[in-house]
Design an enzyme around this catalytic site. Sequence first.
Site, PDB file in Angstrom:
ATOM      1  N   ASP A 220       0.823  -1.205   0.000  1.00 15.38           N
ATOM      2  CA  ASP A 220       0.000   0.000   0.000  1.00 15.38           C
ATOM      3  C   ASP A 220       0.862   1.262   0.000  1.00 15.38           C
ATOM      4  O   ASP A 220       1.857   1.344   0.734  1.00 15.38           O
ATOM      5  CB  ASP A 220      -0.857  -0.055   1.281  1.00 15.38           C
ATOM      6  CG  ASP A 220      -1.988   0.939   1.301  1.00 15.38           C
ATOM      7  OD1 ASP A 220      -2.913   0.785   0.483  1.00 15.38           O
ATOM      8  OD2 ASP A 220      -1.957   1.853   2.146  1.00 15.38           O
TER       9      ASP A 220
ATOM     10  N   HIS B 238     -10.099  -1.028  -6.127  1.00 18.16           N
ATOM     11  CA  HIS B 238     -11.098  -0.683  -5.119  1.00 18.16           C
ATOM     12  C   HIS B 238     -11.120   0.800  -4.755  1.00 18.16           C
ATOM     13  O   HIS B 238     -11.919   1.211  -3.916  1.00 18.16           O
ATOM     14  CB  HIS B 238     -10.837  -1.518  -3.858  1.00 18.16           C
ATOM     15  CG  HIS B 238      -9.526  -1.169  -3.218  1.00 18.16           C
ATOM     16  ND1 HIS B 238      -8.307  -1.442  -3.822  1.00 18.16           N
ATOM     17  CD2 HIS B 238      -9.224  -0.539  -2.067  1.00 18.16           C
ATOM     18  CE1 HIS B 238      -7.329  -0.993  -3.053  1.00 18.16           C
ATOM     19  NE2 HIS B 238      -7.858  -0.445  -1.980  1.00 18.16           N
ATOM     20  N   ASP B 239     -10.226   1.589  -5.348  1.00 20.33           N
ATOM     21  CA  ASP B 239     -10.177   3.021  -5.043  1.00 20.33           C
ATOM     22  C   ASP B 239     -10.713   3.891  -6.178  1.00 20.33           C
ATOM     23  O   ASP B 239     -10.840   5.097  -6.016  1.00 20.33           O
ATOM     24  CB  ASP B 239      -8.722   3.457  -4.782  1.00 20.33           C
ATOM     25  CG  ASP B 239      -8.155   2.833  -3.523  1.00 20.33           C
ATOM     26  OD1 ASP B 239      -8.918   2.652  -2.560  1.00 20.33           O
ATOM     27  OD2 ASP B 239      -6.949   2.516  -3.513  1.00 20.33           O
TER      28      ASP B 239
HETATM   29  C1  GLC Z   1      -4.343   2.860  -0.572  1.00 25.83           C
HETATM   30  C2  GLC Z   1      -5.505   1.913  -0.586  1.00 25.83           C
HETATM   31  C3  GLC Z   1      -6.733   2.665  -0.165  1.00 25.83           C
HETATM   32  C4  GLC Z   1      -6.516   3.182   1.238  1.00 25.83           C
HETATM   33  C5  GLC Z   1      -5.254   4.018   1.322  1.00 25.83           C
HETATM   34  C6  GLC Z   1      -4.850   4.242   2.731  1.00 25.83           C
HETATM   35  O1  GLC Z   1      -4.451   3.849  -1.528  1.00 25.83           O
HETATM   36  O2  GLC Z   1      -5.636   1.310  -1.829  1.00 25.83           O
HETATM   37  O3  GLC Z   1      -7.879   1.876  -0.221  1.00 25.83           O
HETATM   38  O4  GLC Z   1      -7.623   3.930   1.654  1.00 25.83           O
HETATM   39  O5  GLC Z   1      -4.170   3.393   0.697  1.00 25.83           O
HETATM   40  O6  GLC Z   1      -4.361   3.061   3.296  1.00 25.83           O
END
Ligand code: GLC
Length: 535
Positions: free
Chosen positions: A204, A328-329
């Site tokens: 991440d 998912h983002d």
């Molecule tokens: C990344 C993940 C996202 C999350 C963020 C903070 O971008 O893909 O879903 O909210 O990191 O961890």
Amino acid sequence: MEKTKQHLWWQEGIIYQIYPRSFQDSNQDGVGDLPGITQRLDYLQWLGVDAIWISPIYDSPMADFGYDISNYTGIHPLFGNMEEFDTLLQEAHARHIRVLLDLVPNHTSDQHPWFLESRSSRDNPKRDWYIWKDPLPDGSPPNNWLAMFGGTAWEWDEHTQQYYYHGFLKEQPDLNWRNPEVQKAMLDVMRFWFDKGIDGFRIDVIFHMIKDAQFRNNPVNPNYAPHQATYDQLLPVYSTDQPEVHDIVRMMRQVADEYEGKVLIGEIYLPINKLMAYYGTNHSGVHLPFNFQLLTLPWDAQLLSTTIDQYEGALPLDGWPNWVLSNHDQPRITSRVGIAQARVAAMLLLTLRGTPTVYYGDEIGMRDVPIPFEEVQDPQGLNMPDKNLSRDPARTPMQWDSSQNAGFTTGKPWLRLAPNFHRENVLAQKDDAYSMLSLYRRLIQLRRQEPALSVGSYIPVYSDNQMISYIRQAEGHDSFLVLLNLTHRPCYFKAKNLEIKGTIELATVPELEGTTVDTTINLGGDEAIIVRLSS
Ligand code: GLC
């Protein structure tokens, strides 16, 4: 011509992203879980994917749905327990499906014991594990840095009279990766899961891990538009992508290299030139810095073809490419380009050179589902309510069949389902030769069968404002011409200085398959074809 040398599993293979809350519920609490994923492994094997990446399943207060971790080596009871994880791993491996977990090293939950200790007093041994700073003389935050999910990135701690830094929610304090104890603790987390037998990590926001040593103010973004997240008001020049981050990435790579066959994939939203640095010098970085070009650029043939060539050209020697359409983002591909172009996009994703990642549900053409405001769950949506930034629409439950809640749960689903799931689901599409699912499955099968498509070279042929075309080639195997019409209007392909002869092997309009083609090819709107070239 590309020699068919030995390739590694993550180079040949196709990755499938599972958002575990929404894949399959097995205990009727309305949230997907590990036994649910295990139940669906036969489907994934049938689809033909080689690996699954599962978004976080660890203990977490769920302020950011698992991306706020309170124990890196424990499974959240919502998802199951360690025994169920072991079963999933074993069952996946029995089907030759690799398992990748999500590593979230940049920040923990504010409920993680490390942070509870760190915030307990200024002289606590873990104080320096996080980023604590004094206020400016007027009491305001130490600098102008903004949080991704809205507002300042600094949270005042009344008890110890300092601010802590959080790049995301205030419930997600950033770790201080300049501290060797932090480094050791997280590298040991990696070893814990590798020792269990997982095959790799998606890491991440790896590009956020180190911040400017002097914590200088970020400059103003001159191109900021009001519809954008408040975070975009500044350019994150000093808060992300610092040169020293590569030392950390190298440490992670060294841990992966203690084992055999592991892969590290970095989540990085950066322009191509900066992205490339994350491969590291002499393969010391991540194996695959996620390439989000197809996901972030407008759907424009000329722009995409130029970018594909630019990306190919910028890769370091032996750096392996990869491509992503949805995650998912971000909005799903169907919701960005429409269902007809989503078929073209599938063909692009699965015929380009490099590892494709398929987001669950894209293979059945799932769309973003409108979530009424009162039901919004995503903190990004809740914190900036008038900007349409909620990520919930792309995270709705998988549509398996036409039964209650599409076979996802008999409980109350944590997010509502698409209203058309009775028609659009795996069961309904499985035996329909014209469905999105059949298209995905056939593309995956063809890619697996044909070395030119999985590991062959990429040769751009021709592109204009409507179409993209390229050849994939591997020594000793058939070559393929891929032709994609990125518009709704018909277009004509005429290979200049190139003799083309072949048979359409696979098409978004299957009726075209088996047709022989030569130098001039007509394509209808929203059509794309793969031509097996005669040698
Ligand atoms: C990344 C993940 C996202 C999350 C963020 C903070 O971008 O893909 O879903 O909210 O990191 O961890």
